[in-house]
Design an enzyme around this catalytic site. Structure first.
Site, PDB file in Angstrom:
ATOM      1  N   ARG A  19       0.822  -1.310  -0.116  1.00 57.74           N
ATOM      2  CA  ARG A  19       0.000  -0.063  -0.062  1.00 57.74           C
ATOM      3  C   ARG A  19       0.809   1.182   0.145  1.00 57.74           C
ATOM      4  O   ARG A  19       1.631   1.499   0.895  1.00 57.74           O
ATOM      5  CB  ARG A  19      -0.797  -0.002   1.514  1.00 57.74           C
ATOM      6  CG  ARG A  19      -1.803   1.356   1.456  1.00 57.74           C
ATOM      7  CD  ARG A  19      -2.422   1.400   2.843  1.00 57.74           C
ATOM      8  NE  ARG A  19      -3.234   2.440   2.932  1.00 57.74           N
ATOM      9  CZ  ARG A  19      -3.509   2.953   3.964  1.00 57.74           C
ATOM     10  NH1 ARG A  19      -3.400   2.549   5.086  1.00 57.74           N
ATOM     11  NH2 ARG A  19      -4.346   4.337   3.824  1.00 57.74           N
ATOM     12  N   ASN A  75      -3.375   2.453  16.086  1.00 58.13           N
ATOM     13  CA  ASN A  75      -3.204   3.186  14.713  1.00 58.13           C
ATOM     14  C   ASN A  75      -4.678   3.314  14.267  1.00 58.13           C
ATOM     15  O   ASN A  75      -5.177   2.224  13.526  1.00 58.13           O
ATOM     16  CB  ASN A  75      -2.150   2.703  13.732  1.00 58.13           C
ATOM     17  CG  ASN A  75      -2.182   3.720  12.299  1.00 58.13           C
ATOM     18  OD1 ASN A  75      -2.872   4.266  12.313  1.00 58.13           O
ATOM     19  ND2 ASN A  75      -1.091   3.267  11.894  1.00 58.13           N
ATOM     20  N   ALA A  78      -7.655   5.580   8.713  1.00 60.18           N
ATOM     21  CA  ALA A  78      -8.474   6.521   8.421  1.00 60.18           C
ATOM     22  C   ALA A  78      -9.757   6.868   9.489  1.00 60.18           C
ATOM     23  O   ALA A  78     -10.133   8.159   9.526  1.00 60.18           O
ATOM     24  CB  ALA A  78      -9.174   6.250   7.067  1.00 60.18           C
ATOM     25  N   ARG A 111       0.269  15.929   5.452  1.00 61.47           N
ATOM     26  CA  ARG A 111      -0.099  15.533   4.495  1.00 61.47           C
ATOM     27  C   ARG A 111      -1.593  16.219   4.092  1.00 61.47           C
ATOM     28  O   ARG A 111      -1.693  17.663   4.504  1.00 61.47           O
ATOM     29  CB  ARG A 111      -0.626  13.890   4.587  1.00 61.47           C
ATOM     30  CG  ARG A 111       0.791  13.237   4.765  1.00 61.47           C
ATOM     31  CD  ARG A 111       0.378  11.856   4.835  1.00 61.47           C
ATOM     32  NE  ARG A 111      -0.219  11.138   4.049  1.00 61.47           N
ATOM     33  CZ  ARG A 111      -0.673  10.091   3.927  1.00 61.47           C
ATOM     34  NH1 ARG A 111      -0.836   9.224   5.194  1.00 61.47           N
ATOM     35  NH2 ARG A 111      -1.414   9.631   2.836  1.00 61.47           N
TER      36      ARG A 111
HETATM   37  C1  DQA Z   1      -2.289   6.393   8.965  1.00 61.65           C
HETATM   38  C2  DQA Z   1      -2.506   7.766   8.312  1.00 61.65           C
HETATM   39  C3  DQA Z   1      -3.789   8.013   8.006  1.00 61.65           C
HETATM   40  O1  DQA Z   1      -4.074   9.291   7.432  1.00 61.65           O
HETATM   41  C4  DQA Z   1      -4.197   6.957   6.917  1.00 61.65           C
HETATM   42  O2  DQA Z   1      -5.669   7.100   6.611  1.00 61.65           O
HETATM   43  C5  DQA Z   1      -3.921   5.796   7.161  1.00 61.65           C
HETATM   44  C6  DQA Z   1      -2.839   5.416   7.979  1.00 61.65           C
HETATM   45  C7  DQA Z   1      -0.879   6.213   9.131  1.00 61.65           C
HETATM   46  O3  DQA Z   1      -0.488   5.426   9.834  1.00 61.65           O
HETATM   47  O4  DQA Z   1      -0.033   7.004   8.641  1.00 61.65           O
HETATM   48  O5  DQA Z   1      -4.730   4.630   6.899  1.00 61.65           O
HETATM   49  O6  DQA Z   1      -2.942   6.222  10.196  1.00 61.65           O
END
Ligand code: DQA
Length: 148
Positions: A19, A75, A78, A111
């Site tokens: 990914r 984590n 999103a 970002r």
């Molecule tokens: C994330 C950052 C988020 O914005 C994104 O949607 C992810 C991964 C990261 O680990 O950097 O899925 O949480």
């Protein structure tokens, strides 16, 4: 007795490795989790790693940790940016006395604008972002450094 830490990864993180490697690196989730387990053992923590794409399942795990008194490294992927349900489950977890460390592989603050909001952060003891798998390992070190 060693402290138990639940290490939770949210949606799309099972695809780590393939990914958007320019953002998330080439480490797979299995490789990341084996680093997490090794670091936890070295720190004298007992870690369990889980990943889901499902909001309800993630909320169930947060409630499980709250009931058991476990600390959580999360984590939310999103869900971070829009899931008030996950945010409320995190508030419940913190209210029950568990510590929560929010982690991100990337640095969402650098970002797109929609990533600048976290509905989880208000309940976190702290947030670690931008260090790839290292964010998870630093979160474990932070938890291990806290007494009580
Ligand atoms: C994330 C950052 C988020 O914005 C994104 O949607 C992810 C991964 C990261 O680990 O950097 O899925 O949480």
């Amino acid at each position: 007795m060693s402290r138990h830490v639940l290490v939770l990864s949210g949606p799309n993180l099972a695809a780590l490795g393939s990914r958007e490697p320019e953002i998330y690196g080439t480490l797979t989730l299995a490789e990341l989790e084996s680093q997490v387990l090794a670091e936890a053992a070295a720190l004298g923590l007992e870690a369990t790693c889980r990943q889901t794409d499902d909001e309800a399942e993630l909320i169930g795990w947060l409630h499980e940790a709250a009931a058991a008194g476990w600390d959580v490294v999360l984590n939310p992927a999103a869900f971070t940016h829009y899931s008030y349900a996950v945010g409320d489950a995190c508030a419940h977890l913190a209210g029950m006395g568990s510590r929560l460390v929010e982690v991100h592989l990337s640095n969402p603050a650098s970002r797109e604008a929609f990533r600048h909001t976290s509905v989880v952060a208000r309940s976190a003891t702290g947030t670690i972002a931008g260090f790839g798998a290292g964010s998870y390992l630093l979160a474990l070190r932070a938890l291990a450094s806290l007494t009580g």
